[in-house]
Design a protein around this motif. Sequence first.
Motif, short mmCIF file in Angstrom:
data_model
loop_
_atom_site.label_atom_id
_atom_site.label_comp_id
_atom_site.label_asym_id
_atom_site.label_seq_id
_atom_site.Cartn_x
_atom_site.Cartn_y
_atom_site.Cartn_z
N TYR A 249 -43.43 54.23 -46.06
CA TYR A 249 -42.51 53.21 -47.16
C TYR A 249 -41.53 54.86 -47.93
N ASP A 250 -41.46 55.31 -47.20
CA ASP A 250 -40.45 56.11 -47.81
C ASP A 250 -38.61 56.19 -47.20
N TYR A 251 -38.07 54.95 -46.91
CA TYR A 251 -36.67 54.57 -46.54
C TYR A 251 -35.60 54.77 -47.75
N THR A 252 -35.04 55.34 -47.06
CA THR A 252 -32.90 55.51 -47.45
C THR A 252 -32.19 54.58 -46.60
N PRO A 253 -31.38 54.57 -47.56
CA PRO A 253 -30.01 54.10 -47.04
C PRO A 253 -29.71 54.44 -46.11
N VAL B 125 -9.80 53.94 -46.67
CA VAL B 125 -11.44 54.03 -46.97
C VAL B 125 -12.33 54.68 -47.34
N PRO B 126 -13.04 55.01 -47.82
CA PRO B 126 -13.55 56.50 -47.48
C PRO B 126 -14.92 57.12 -46.72
N LYS B 127 -15.35 57.60 -45.76
CA LYS B 127 -15.67 57.92 -45.16
C LYS B 127 -16.86 56.61 -44.59
N GLY B 128 -17.59 57.51 -46.33
CA GLY B 128 -19.53 56.25 -46.12
C GLY B 128 -19.29 55.10 -46.89
N LEU B 129 -17.85 54.14 -46.77
CA LEU B 129 -17.51 52.63 -46.67
C LEU B 129 -17.44 52.32 -45.19
N ARG B 130 -17.07 52.73 -44.40
CA ARG B 130 -16.45 52.61 -43.06
C ARG B 130 -17.43 51.54 -42.26
N PHE B 131 -17.14 51.43 -41.10
CA PHE B 131 -18.21 50.96 -40.03
C PHE B 131 -17.24 51.59 -38.87
N PRO B 132 -19.07 51.47 -38.19
CA PRO B 132 -19.13 52.53 -36.67
C PRO B 132 -17.66 52.47 -36.53
N ILE C 5 -24.23 49.07 -49.64
CA ILE C 5 -24.86 48.21 -48.97
C ILE C 5 -24.41 47.69 -47.72
N THR C 6 -24.48 47.61 -46.33
CA THR C 6 -24.17 47.00 -45.27
C THR C 6 -25.06 46.40 -44.65
N ALA C 7 -24.88 45.25 -45.12
CA ALA C 7 -25.47 43.86 -45.30
C ALA C 7 -25.15 43.11 -43.66
N GLY C 8 -26.72 42.30 -43.27
CA GLY C 8 -26.22 41.50 -41.79
C GLY C 8 -26.73 40.30 -41.78
N ILE C 9 -26.06 39.17 -40.79
CA ILE C 9 -27.12 37.83 -41.04
C ILE C 9 -26.92 37.58 -39.50
N TRP C 10 -28.12 37.20 -39.07
CA TRP C 10 -27.84 37.21 -36.83
C TRP C 10 -28.75 36.16 -36.81
N THR C 11 -28.77 35.07 -36.32
CA THR C 11 -29.35 34.52 -35.46
C THR C 11 -30.20 35.15 -34.58
N VAL C 12 -31.16 34.72 -33.59
CA VAL C 12 -32.07 36.11 -32.59
C VAL C 12 -32.71 35.84 -31.51
N HIS C 13 -32.63 33.27 -32.08
CA HIS C 13 -33.03 33.31 -30.99
C HIS C 13 -34.47 33.68 -30.38
N ASP D 269 -26.98 51.26 -34.22
CA ASP D 269 -25.70 51.80 -34.47
C ASP D 269 -24.50 51.07 -36.01
N LEU D 270 -24.80 49.70 -36.37
CA LEU D 270 -24.05 49.49 -37.07
C LEU D 270 -25.03 50.21 -39.05
N GLU D 271 -25.42 50.37 -38.79
CA GLU D 271 -25.96 51.21 -39.75
C GLU D 271 -26.52 50.17 -40.80
N LEU D 272 -26.80 49.67 -40.14
CA LEU D 272 -27.64 48.17 -41.71
C LEU D 272 -28.59 48.44 -42.35
N ASP D 273 -28.54 48.13 -43.61
CA ASP D 273 -29.31 49.09 -44.59
C ASP D 273 -30.54 47.13 -45.40
N VAL D 274 -29.30 46.05 -44.95
CA VAL D 274 -30.10 44.45 -45.08
C VAL D 274 -29.45 44.04 -44.45
N ILE D 275 -31.26 43.09 -44.09
CA ILE D 275 -29.94 42.46 -42.71
C ILE D 275 -31.00 41.68 -43.18
#
Length: 945
Positions: A670-674, A915-922, A682-690, A710-716
């Motif tokens: 429970y010491d998680y960091t973005p 766009v600042p590097k911290g806001l770019r996608f990998p 916040i990098t957020a994603g949606i995925w239907t995982v079948h 790889d996508l550095e997701l903070d929320v999914i």
Amino acid sequence: MSSKSGERDSDVVATINAKWISWAHTALAYCAFVGALVVGISLHYHKIVQNEFYGYPQEWFPSVSATIGDRYPERTVFQLFIALTSGPRFLLVGLWYILTRKPNSTLPKLVAGMGVFRSLTCGGWTYITSTDDHDWHDIFMISYLVATIPWTFGCIALSPRNPVALRYRKLFSGSFYAIILPLIYFFIQHKVHRVAGAYTTYAFFEWSLVLLDVAFDAVTVYEFQHFEILIRDVKGMSRKQAVSDVFLEKEKNSQIAAVLEPGFSWNALLNALADVYNGFVYWSTLTSLGVCVWYFPLWHMGISGYEVLVMTTVSPFLLSIQFLRSLVIRYIRICHLLSLSGLLAYLISTPANRVFCVGFGVWMASLSWAATFYAERTRPQRLEARILAFGLGLLASSIAKFAFYTNNPIWPIMHESNGGWNGLGLAFAVLAILKSTGSTASAGEDPPTPGSINGSATLTSFGIGGLLFAMHSLLSDSSTMMFWVWEGYPVRGPLAVPHGAITLLAMGFGLCMGIYKPALCQSWVSYGVGSVGAAVLTTSKHWKGYYGGLALAVYVMSITPVFFGHAARFSPSRAFGFGFLIYNILVLAHVWIVAYAFVPGGPLMREHTDWVMTAMMLCIGAGVFSASMQPLSETMREKQSKGSRRYYLIVLGFLELLAIAIAYVRFPSYDYTPYHPETKSITAGIWTVHFSLDNDMWSSERRMRDLMKDLELDVIGLLESDLQRIIMGNRDTTQFLAEDLGMYVDFGPGPNKHTWGAALLSKFPIVNSTHHLLPSPVGELAPAIEATINAYGTLVDVFVFHSGQEEDPEDRRLQSLYMADLMKATPRPAILLSYLVIKPFHGNYNTYVGEKSGMRDIDPSDWDRWCEYILYKGMKRTGYARVSRHTITDTELQVGKFVVDQPEGTDLIVSEEIVPKGLRFPEKLRGKGVRGHRYHVFNAPRYYY
């Protein structure tokens, strides 16, 4: 003490009573801990009571680790006295070995070896603190705690016949293990719920463990007081006081307890292990069938025909043919070996051929076990052993899933690259079958029935069917019942980790009840308790519901010996063949209640978990009625008690200790960091995982994990994620993803809510969450999660939502209105991660996006969407990407980047360079990407001003 011939008393330079070794060990160990505590409180009180959340006055007593940790001089005081303790410690272990050793006995050597190992690991965590090297400190600490278990049980088993010493050992060790549960509870209250003062209470339990641990070894003073250590001069140098030898000898009349009990046999223990492993293989094969069959209707979106393989469990019907029955019993080893096709199936890449291979394995396994129970019915001792192996096999299967994040490592949906241990599991299975199937009670002829047959074969088969369904649907995974009672954050009930160990302990306790108190377990009073437990589990939430589930777990396991022992008296085709048929009917009903939109007659069973649970308990009640007509033979119970039961109880004890160790190791930090806190993004994603099955019928958690990392997701948000049913393997993908990626998780509406599932994973703490079942008058239920996360000190609402299917437009219209009201009502920044089944700018799209909801589309220009949508309000949207799925599932992964505490901005697309590097996608997913995943549709991410 007598001397050897020719030795003179003057050769003895000194004598020391061995009890002083115990006293020295006890005094020095207590000085180490108490001395550090006194010095710490005197010099650094406020610092050592401070923890990550609270300090004085909320927390006012330090934990052991805080006291003996890195601060000078208390750490020095502790290490000094622990160093002095090491001498008496090793002497104590050596003396105990000399006291308890006996010819042809291995246990004293094992206990002594464990004592030495335990002493060395104590030095490890003492002199390597968590600050020095956190990993090695934990490795030594866990090793020490695990070694304590065989040390204490071994010492009790080897104790000389001293009633006082034995009573104290049982008292101290029993108290030690009893304290572990409240210790874990208050640690969770501190770590998860962040309750002020909980860590102080935890500290008292932690100090109690230390005191009891030392006190357990102090009991040796009762035996050592009869020993003397002689220092003897063997070369005539006594006048010069040269010490040359130290030896120990027992008192003449001391009597040493036998190892466990007279007649202990390692071969018998190996037989028990082999039996239990066979049971583990059976449950592994049976529980894999549903998830393999499920692959086909999942891809066909309806009945596929492969569902008929569910009926492969009815193979015991063949035992109604006398010739086949004799053949199977005579060649039971071959039948068991043929059942291993269910494990070999992992070598087959084609899903259709693999599921047929698994089906054949289940067919042969069910046939073999039914024949085994029937063949052993003339020998109550052996029959009980087989039944215990069957029940312990379920427990072992659940523990394996507990260790492997709800996947069984020998399932045919596993292989080496996704965490499978198939080859090793298969090798052990072959050895176990060869070891445990050397003989049965019959050489092929029908064994005579022991005594009279009372009761009804038909009612017994109903009982077997209901029992098997209860074991499979509720107990084949330690977390299933927890998700029945889970209602979101804040946490108000059990967690899969560590409380899964409690479920496993309840199962073991129930099995013990079944063999020691069979009359009580088959009584109507116990049935009433089990029925109340089932009702509470079905209708209640949080801890109350889970307590009902525990009562049901104890009851279900307790009637297993009674039901199977009674069923063995009847024809195996009637008792087990028809019993498996009843089980299959319950399994189909269990699926129909959620799959009603895709199966014939489905609406009749729609959302009726209560009907299924009632039917299950009525079937069990029929079995109780039949079993109650057969009186329990006192002679039989006496014979059973003198049999091989103890070896199966040893295996049970090992399995339960393993479950506790797994819970300890898996406890989250429970010491998680973005990923990019410097940008407050916040990098957020949606995925239907079948349902976590990829296109080739392999479990897909690890591949999903890799892409999310790889996508550095903070929320999914994950959709089609509820796997807690027989047909889906009673799994939970979110456990692995959350623990591996370091994320909080909300499972969403539980399996008793009849949806296909929605889940939320977040690097940010989930402050609150509510589960919604949206209006669905015609089609499948639509689940939604409404969660509030704490992102950089700002509360942000995240909605995860799966709408109804295309064939039900009215359902989808009502659901869009419901969600629009929810999103409009929140005054906080919000993100919707959803599956909407709409075209942009058409129909319900205008309900989800615009004034009715207050939400904006992440990219209004993206016209090529139908299912997945990301909407937002109250924060700046900076990027959007669509990522190809490869063969993981049938749906792409959509991702958006947002910045909190900034205005929403415009829809103007800008170049990546500004766009600042911290806001770019990998970068790695550009072009051809990695592992088949790449940015597609736009062929690159989009960024916005």
